[in-house]
Write a protein that holds these residues in place. Sequence first.
Motif, PDB file in Angstrom:
ATOM      1  N   GLU A   1       0.836  -1.206   0.000  1.00  0.00           N
ATOM      2  CA  GLU A   1       0.000   0.000   0.000  1.00  0.00           C
ATOM      3  C   GLU A   1       0.872   1.258   0.000  1.00  0.00           C
ATOM      4  N   LEU A   2       1.915   1.254   0.808  1.00  0.00           N
ATOM      5  CA  LEU A   2       2.796   2.415   0.849  1.00  0.00           C
ATOM      6  C   LEU A   2       3.487   2.614  -0.497  1.00  0.00           C
ATOM      7  N   TYR A   3       3.928   1.536  -1.110  1.00  0.00           N
ATOM      8  CA  TYR A   3       4.583   1.641  -2.425  1.00  0.00           C
ATOM      9  C   TYR A   3       3.650   2.319  -3.431  1.00  0.00           C
ATOM     10  N   LEU A   4       2.406   1.899  -3.483  1.00  0.00           N
ATOM     11  CA  LEU A   4       1.462   2.470  -4.444  1.00  0.00           C
ATOM     12  C   LEU A   4       1.225   3.951  -4.184  1.00  0.00           C
ATOM     13  N   ILE A   5       1.126   4.325  -2.928  1.00  0.00           N
ATOM     14  CA  ILE A   5       0.900   5.732  -2.583  1.00  0.00           C
ATOM     15  C   ILE A   5       2.120   6.581  -2.920  1.00  0.00           C
ATOM     16  N   ALA A   6       3.306   5.998  -2.771  1.00  0.00           N
ATOM     17  CA  ALA A   6       4.557   6.769  -2.870  1.00  0.00           C
ATOM     18  C   ALA A   6       5.199   6.736  -4.251  1.00  0.00           C
ATOM     19  N   HIS A   7       4.466   6.276  -5.271  1.00  0.00           N
ATOM     20  CA  HIS A   7       4.958   6.297  -6.652  1.00  0.00           C
ATOM     21  C   HIS A   7       3.895   6.909  -7.562  1.00  0.00           C
ATOM     22  N   ASP A   8       4.359   7.593  -8.612  1.00  0.00           N
ATOM     23  CA  ASP A   8       3.379   8.068  -9.586  1.00  0.00           C
ATOM     24  C   ASP A   8       3.050   6.930 -10.550  1.00  0.00           C
ATOM     25  N   GLN A   9       2.099   7.181 -11.448  1.00  0.00           N
ATOM     26  CA  GLN A   9       1.609   6.095 -12.305  1.00  0.00           C
ATOM     27  C   GLN A   9       2.689   5.550 -13.237  1.00  0.00           C
ATOM     28  N   SER A  10       3.676   6.387 -13.556  1.00  0.00           N
ATOM     29  CA  SER A  10       4.740   5.935 -14.450  1.00  0.00           C
ATOM     30  C   SER A  10       5.812   5.121 -13.722  1.00  0.00           C
ATOM     31  N   GLY A  11       5.680   5.002 -12.408  1.00  0.00           N
ATOM     32  CA  GLY A  11       6.628   4.204 -11.644  1.00  0.00           C
ATOM     33  C   GLY A  11       7.729   4.991 -10.971  1.00  0.00           C
ATOM     34  N   ARG A  12       7.700   6.310 -11.091  1.00  0.00           N
ATOM     35  CA  ARG A  12       8.720   7.126 -10.438  1.00  0.00           C
ATOM     36  C   ARG A  12       8.377   7.314  -8.962  1.00  0.00           C
ATOM     37  N   PRO A  13       9.359   7.104  -8.076  1.00  0.00           N
ATOM     38  CA  PRO A  13       9.097   7.331  -6.645  1.00  0.00           C
ATOM     39  C   PRO A  13       8.946   8.810  -6.353  1.00  0.00           C
ATOM     40  N   LEU A  14       8.098   9.127  -5.400  1.00  0.00           N
ATOM     41  CA  LEU A  14       7.862  10.517  -5.009  1.00  0.00           C
ATOM     42  C   LEU A  14       8.839  10.981  -3.944  1.00  0.00           C
ATOM     43  N   VAL A  15       9.708  10.086  -3.509  1.00  0.00           N
ATOM     44  CA  VAL A  15      10.739  10.412  -2.522  1.00  0.00           C
ATOM     45  C   VAL A  15      12.044   9.788  -2.976  1.00  0.00           C
ATOM     46  N   HIS A  16      13.138  10.159  -2.311  1.00  0.00           N
ATOM     47  CA  HIS A  16      14.441   9.583  -2.641  1.00  0.00           C
ATOM     48  C   HIS A  16      14.397   8.068  -2.429  1.00  0.00           C
ATOM     49  N   PRO A  17      15.047   7.297  -3.304  1.00  0.00           N
ATOM     50  CA  PRO A  17      15.022   5.828  -3.168  1.00  0.00           C
ATOM     51  C   PRO A  17      15.455   5.312  -1.797  1.00  0.00           C
TER      52      PRO A  17
ATOM     53  N   ASP B   1      -3.464   0.404 -12.910  1.00  0.00           N
ATOM     54  CA  ASP B   1      -4.769   1.043 -12.781  1.00  0.00           C
ATOM     55  C   ASP B   1      -4.745   1.878 -11.510  1.00  0.00           C
ATOM     56  N   MET B   2      -5.096   3.152 -11.621  1.00  0.00           N
ATOM     57  CA  MET B   2      -5.052   4.029 -10.450  1.00  0.00           C
ATOM     58  C   MET B   2      -6.064   3.640  -9.378  1.00  0.00           C
ATOM     59  N   ALA B   3      -6.961   2.720  -9.715  1.00  0.00           N
ATOM     60  CA  ALA B   3      -7.894   2.220  -8.693  1.00  0.00           C
ATOM     61  C   ALA B   3      -7.141   1.544  -7.552  1.00  0.00           C
ATOM     62  N   TRP B   4      -5.980   0.954  -7.868  1.00  0.00           N
ATOM     63  CA  TRP B   4      -5.152   0.360  -6.814  1.00  0.00           C
ATOM     64  C   TRP B   4      -4.702   1.427  -5.822  1.00  0.00           C
ATOM     65  N   VAL B   5      -4.326   2.584  -6.328  1.00  0.00           N
ATOM     66  CA  VAL B   5      -3.868   3.677  -5.470  1.00  0.00           C
ATOM     67  C   VAL B   5      -5.036   4.235  -4.660  1.00  0.00           C
ATOM     68  N   VAL B   6      -6.173   4.375  -5.315  1.00  0.00           N
ATOM     69  CA  VAL B   6      -7.365   4.891  -4.624  1.00  0.00           C
ATOM     70  C   VAL B   6      -7.713   4.002  -3.435  1.00  0.00           C
ATOM     71  N   ARG B   7      -7.665   2.696  -3.648  1.00  0.00           N
ATOM     72  CA  ARG B   7      -7.971   1.771  -2.543  1.00  0.00           C
ATOM     73  C   ARG B   7      -6.921   1.860  -1.444  1.00  0.00           C
ATOM     74  N   ALA B   8      -5.651   1.972  -1.826  1.00  0.00           N
ATOM     75  CA  ALA B   8      -4.584   2.081  -0.823  1.00  0.00           C
ATOM     76  C   ALA B   8      -4.741   3.345   0.014  1.00  0.00           C
ATOM     77  N   CYS B   9      -5.229   4.407  -0.610  1.00  0.00           N
ATOM     78  CA  CYS B   9      -5.364   5.706   0.073  1.00  0.00           C
ATOM     79  C   CYS B   9      -6.643   5.836   0.884  1.00  0.00           C
ATOM     80  N   SER B  10      -7.630   4.988   0.628  1.00  0.00           N
ATOM     81  CA  SER B  10      -8.979   5.241   1.145  1.00  0.00           C
ATOM     82  C   SER B  10      -9.036   5.357   2.664  1.00  0.00           C
ATOM     83  N   GLY B  11      -8.377   4.429   3.369  1.00  0.00           N
ATOM     84  CA  GLY B  11      -8.410   4.482   4.825  1.00  0.00           C
ATOM     85  C   GLY B  11      -7.692   5.691   5.380  1.00  0.00           C
ATOM     86  N   VAL B  12      -6.567   6.037   4.779  1.00  0.00           N
ATOM     87  CA  VAL B  12      -5.792   7.202   5.222  1.00  0.00           C
ATOM     88  C   VAL B  12      -6.606   8.478   5.011  1.00  0.00           C
ATOM     89  N   ARG B  13      -7.255   8.581   3.859  1.00  0.00           N
ATOM     90  CA  ARG B  13      -8.100   9.751   3.579  1.00  0.00           C
ATOM     91  C   ARG B  13      -9.221   9.873   4.611  1.00  0.00           C
TER      92      ARG B  13
END
Length: 212
Positions: free
Chosen positions: A9-25, A127-139
Amino acid sequence: MNGLPLPQELYLIAHDQSGRPLVHPSSMAIGLAGAALLELVVGERVTVSGGRGALADDTPLGDAVVDGLLSLVRRDRSGGDVRSWIRQAAGEVCRHTQASLVAVGALAQVTRRRMGLLSQTRHEITDMAWVVRACSGVRAAAEGREPPDARCAALCGLVGVLEVDAALYLGQPSNQLVVRLRAIAAEHSPMIREVIGTVETLIRDAAVAIYR
């Protein structure tokens, strides 16, 4: 475990759809290793107190990433040093988390050639639905709509420490949201608070080391 384990879940939240991490590796790896440890804490396999951890139950939880850390804890010779566990797990945790997400169809390995140069392989979100589900509880927890359970509180803390809150699309100032997410984790249980604090310290130490 309901849904995906915390590292995925954290991996999905912390990467954009193209696979780039949003933080330093290096921060990403520490965060994922911390997520695996928190899954063990929430699953009552490991206890943590005063910087030391102890094995409470060595029954696997059924996820390769999390159970890999459980095996490391079982073989531990560090005297239960939680920092050591996270640092050791961080070495391969990104690769193993990617593999587990490919296996469930959340990631696809894509190779592209850019402007005639060498090909580049990325793990893209299918599919960004994976990210939406990962984020749902946190939101829901951040907005105060639902009280967080232990796993959700742990994920809130990790998102806050890594500062990847932009993926939540809550429209709140980032600094305020980060404080809120970290408070949710801190208020839930001492063990979750301690692991989150250890992850934060290791990320800070890694950032300092980069610029030495």
